[in-house]
Scaffold this active site. Structure first.
Site, PDB file in Angstrom:
ATOM      1  N   ASN A   9       0.868  -1.174   0.000  1.00  0.00           N
ATOM      2  CA  ASN A   9       0.000   0.000   0.000  1.00  0.00           C
ATOM      3  C   ASN A   9       0.906   1.225   0.000  1.00  0.00           C
ATOM      4  O   ASN A   9       1.531   1.531   1.005  1.00  0.00           O
ATOM      5  CB  ASN A   9      -0.889  -0.044   1.259  1.00  0.00           C
ATOM      6  CG  ASN A   9      -1.710   1.221   1.440  1.00  0.00           C
ATOM      7  OD1 ASN A   9      -1.763   2.078   0.554  1.00  0.00           O
ATOM      8  ND2 ASN A   9      -2.351   1.349   2.594  1.00  0.00           N
ATOM      9  N   TRP A  10       0.966   1.886  -1.148  1.00  0.00           N
ATOM     10  CA  TRP A  10       1.926   2.994  -1.290  1.00  0.00           C
ATOM     11  C   TRP A  10       1.430   4.293  -0.646  1.00  0.00           C
ATOM     12  O   TRP A  10       2.156   5.282  -0.614  1.00  0.00           O
ATOM     13  CB  TRP A  10       2.249   3.225  -2.776  1.00  0.00           C
ATOM     14  CG  TRP A  10       2.972   2.086  -3.429  1.00  0.00           C
ATOM     15  CD1 TRP A  10       3.320   0.885  -2.852  1.00  0.00           C
ATOM     16  CD2 TRP A  10       3.453   2.029  -4.782  1.00  0.00           C
ATOM     17  NE1 TRP A  10       3.982   0.093  -3.761  1.00  0.00           N
ATOM     18  CE2 TRP A  10       4.071   0.769  -4.964  1.00  0.00           C
ATOM     19  CE3 TRP A  10       3.415   2.908  -5.864  1.00  0.00           C
ATOM     20  CZ2 TRP A  10       4.647   0.382  -6.183  1.00  0.00           C
ATOM     21  CZ3 TRP A  10       3.982   2.528  -7.074  1.00  0.00           C
ATOM     22  CH2 TRP A  10       4.598   1.277  -7.226  1.00  0.00           C
ATOM     23  N   LYS A  11       0.185   4.308  -0.203  1.00  0.00           N
ATOM     24  CA  LYS A  11      -0.394   5.496   0.458  1.00  0.00           C
ATOM     25  C   LYS A  11      -0.159   6.746  -0.410  1.00  0.00           C
ATOM     26  O   LYS A  11      -0.169   6.645  -1.623  1.00  0.00           O
ATOM     27  CB  LYS A  11       0.163   5.627   1.873  1.00  0.00           C
ATOM     28  CG  LYS A  11      -0.050   4.320   2.676  1.00  0.00           C
ATOM     29  CD  LYS A  11       0.188   4.456   4.141  1.00  0.00           C
ATOM     30  CE  LYS A  11      -0.036   3.106   4.829  1.00  0.00           C
ATOM     31  NZ  LYS A  11       0.135   3.170   6.274  1.00  0.00           N
ATOM     32  N   HIS A  94      -9.319   1.156   5.499  1.00  0.00           N
ATOM     33  CA  HIS A  94      -7.990   1.342   6.107  1.00  0.00           C
ATOM     34  C   HIS A  94      -8.126   2.273   7.316  1.00  0.00           C
ATOM     35  O   HIS A  94      -8.934   3.200   7.304  1.00  0.00           O
ATOM     36  CB  HIS A  94      -7.020   1.932   5.082  1.00  0.00           C
ATOM     37  CG  HIS A  94      -5.604   1.889   5.561  1.00  0.00           C
ATOM     38  ND1 HIS A  94      -5.097   2.812   6.436  1.00  0.00           N
ATOM     39  CD2 HIS A  94      -4.615   0.993   5.329  1.00  0.00           C
ATOM     40  CE1 HIS A  94      -3.834   2.490   6.715  1.00  0.00           C
ATOM     41  NE2 HIS A  94      -3.520   1.393   6.050  1.00  0.00           N
ATOM     42  N   GLU A  96      -6.425   4.658   8.289  1.00  0.00           N
ATOM     43  CA  GLU A  96      -6.247   6.086   8.002  1.00  0.00           C
ATOM     44  C   GLU A  96      -7.533   6.682   7.426  1.00  0.00           C
ATOM     45  O   GLU A  96      -7.846   7.849   7.656  1.00  0.00           O
ATOM     46  CB  GLU A  96      -5.045   6.266   7.060  1.00  0.00           C
ATOM     47  CG  GLU A  96      -3.735   6.052   7.814  1.00  0.00           C
ATOM     48  CD  GLU A  96      -2.625   5.408   7.011  1.00  0.00           C
ATOM     49  OE1 GLU A  96      -2.673   5.429   5.771  1.00  0.00           O
ATOM     50  OE2 GLU A  96      -1.696   4.876   7.645  1.00  0.00           O
ATOM     51  N   GLU A 166      -4.796  -4.811  10.922  1.00  0.00           N
ATOM     52  CA  GLU A 166      -3.757  -3.795  11.082  1.00  0.00           C
ATOM     53  C   GLU A 166      -3.991  -3.050  12.395  1.00  0.00           C
ATOM     54  O   GLU A 166      -4.795  -2.110  12.441  1.00  0.00           O
ATOM     55  CB  GLU A 166      -3.808  -2.793   9.919  1.00  0.00           C
ATOM     56  CG  GLU A 166      -3.585  -3.409   8.553  1.00  0.00           C
ATOM     57  CD  GLU A 166      -3.049  -2.390   7.540  1.00  0.00           C
ATOM     58  OE1 GLU A 166      -2.048  -2.706   6.908  1.00  0.00           O
ATOM     59  OE2 GLU A 166      -3.610  -1.299   7.419  1.00  0.00           O
ATOM     60  N   GLY A 172       3.151   2.318  10.777  1.00  0.00           N
ATOM     61  CA  GLY A 172       4.119   3.399  10.578  1.00  0.00           C
ATOM     62  C   GLY A 172       4.888   3.770  11.828  1.00  0.00           C
ATOM     63  O   GLY A 172       5.559   4.801  11.864  1.00  0.00           O
ATOM     64  N   SER A 212       4.049  -2.167  10.239  1.00  0.00           N
ATOM     65  CA  SER A 212       5.511  -2.254  10.360  1.00  0.00           C
ATOM     66  C   SER A 212       6.077  -3.618   9.953  1.00  0.00           C
ATOM     67  O   SER A 212       6.993  -4.123  10.595  1.00  0.00           O
ATOM     68  CB  SER A 212       5.945  -1.861  11.780  1.00  0.00           C
ATOM     69  OG  SER A 212       5.543  -0.544  12.066  1.00  0.00           O
ATOM     70  N   GLY A 233       3.095  -1.139   4.263  1.00  0.00           N
ATOM     71  CA  GLY A 233       3.082   0.290   3.955  1.00  0.00           C
ATOM     72  C   GLY A 233       4.485   0.764   3.626  1.00  0.00           C
ATOM     73  O   GLY A 233       4.990   0.566   2.523  1.00  0.00           O
ATOM     74  N   GLY A 234       5.147   1.351   4.602  1.00  0.00           N
ATOM     75  CA  GLY A 234       6.466   1.971   4.391  1.00  0.00           C
ATOM     76  C   GLY A 234       7.456   1.108   3.624  1.00  0.00           C
ATOM     77  O   GLY A 234       8.135   1.587   2.709  1.00  0.00           O
TER      78      GLY A 234
HETATM   79  P1  13P Z   1       3.398   0.356   7.679  1.00  0.00           P
HETATM   80  O1  13P Z   1       3.896  -0.915   7.038  1.00  0.00           O
HETATM   81  O2  13P Z   1       4.101   1.579   7.185  1.00  0.00           O
HETATM   82  O3  13P Z   1       3.363   0.245   9.165  1.00  0.00           O
HETATM   83  O4  13P Z   1       1.884   0.540   7.170  1.00  0.00           O
HETATM   84  C1  13P Z   1       0.989  -0.503   7.285  1.00  0.00           C
HETATM   85  C2  13P Z   1      -0.248  -0.163   6.550  1.00  0.00           C
HETATM   86  O5  13P Z   1      -0.997   0.702   6.963  1.00  0.00           O
HETATM   87  C3  13P Z   1      -0.517  -0.874   5.295  1.00  0.00           C
HETATM   88  O6  13P Z   1      -1.803  -0.632   4.849  1.00  0.00           O
END
Ligand code: 13P
Length: 249
Positions: A9-11, A94, A96, A166, A172, A212, A233-234
């Protein structure tokens, strides 16, 4: 043998040129990977990345979509537009979206049903905040997000759904749930799905862990019985970290 579902997920990251460059590298370096793979670039890069991933073993994902097919919905992107670009998976609910943009269970459920109706696969995200966990509300929150998120989804459509657990406090932050801890919550998710759809459907349901995930911790997480993949994510923003995650075995 289990086939894991590893998704990036590149956000809100990457210009079109950056997205094309990363997608091209992933396509080349993951062509021999046998896990199920998906990348979800930002909307603005979907078309360009679609041209890169077409014909490859990487599915194209979107990070969200609107709850209607079309109409006066300023700023929204429709399921039909996503399909037009070759998107086959959409991430919904998600944390967020839930916590920063106020998306509630009924809205997420409308999106889930619309996506499934149009044949998109859905990654339905669930997870508790640190406060909810500390107040002993973990199971109540996860149960509500699953029951409400899947409301009205026919058993036959459930095949198109992956759940992503999650924990909000792990996203993050560099703090990962321990594999044991994640596995316990995944088992609970499976129990709730079993109550709704029966044991067989629950056993079939892929449940990803997100929060993470890194090359260093992916293997220990994936070794757990109830963990069937990762939503990253990251670490999905660079081939140096996403390739070893996807090739963890
Ligand atoms: P991180 O891997 O950056 O913690 O993010 C997880 C995430 O929200 C994937 O959707």
């Amino acid at each position: 043998m289990k086939r894991y579902f590893i998704a990036g997920n590149w956000k809100m990251h990457k210009t079109v040129a950056e997205a094309v460059s990363l997608a091209s590298e992933l396509r080349d370096r993951l062509s021999d990977c046998r896990e199920k793979l998906m990348i979800a670039p930002p909307f603005t890069a979907l078309q360009a990345v679609s041209e890169v991933t077409r014909g490859s073993n990487i599915l194209l994902g979107a990070q969200n979509m609107g709850p209607e097919e079309s109409g006066a919905h300023t700023g929204e992107v429709s399921v039909l537009m996503l399909k037009d670009l070759g998107v086959s998976v959409v991430i919904l609910g998600h944390s967020e979206r839930r916590h920063t943009y106020g998306e509630h269970d009924a809205l997420i459920n409308a999106k889930v049903r619309l996506a499934l109706k149009h044949g998109l696969e859905v990654i339905l995200c669930v997870g508790e905040t640190l406060e909810e966990r500390e107040h002993g509300a973990l199971e109540t929150v996860i149960r509500r997000q699953l029951v409400e998120g899947l409301r009205g989804v026919e058993p036959s459509a459930l095949l198109g759904v992956t759940v992503a657990y999650e924990p909000v406090w792990a996203i993050g932050t560099g703090k990962t749930a321990t594999p044991e801890d994640a596995d316990t919550v995944h088992a609970f998710c499976r129990k709730v799905v079993a109550e709704l759809y029966g044991q067989e459907a629950a056993l079939r349901m892929p449940i990803q862990y997100g929060g993470s995930v890194k090359p260093e911790n992916v293997a220990a997480l994936m070794a757990k019985q109830n963990i069937d993949g990762a939503l990253v994510g990251g670490a999905s923003l660079k081939a140096e970290s996403f390739v070893p995650i996807a090739k963890f075995r």
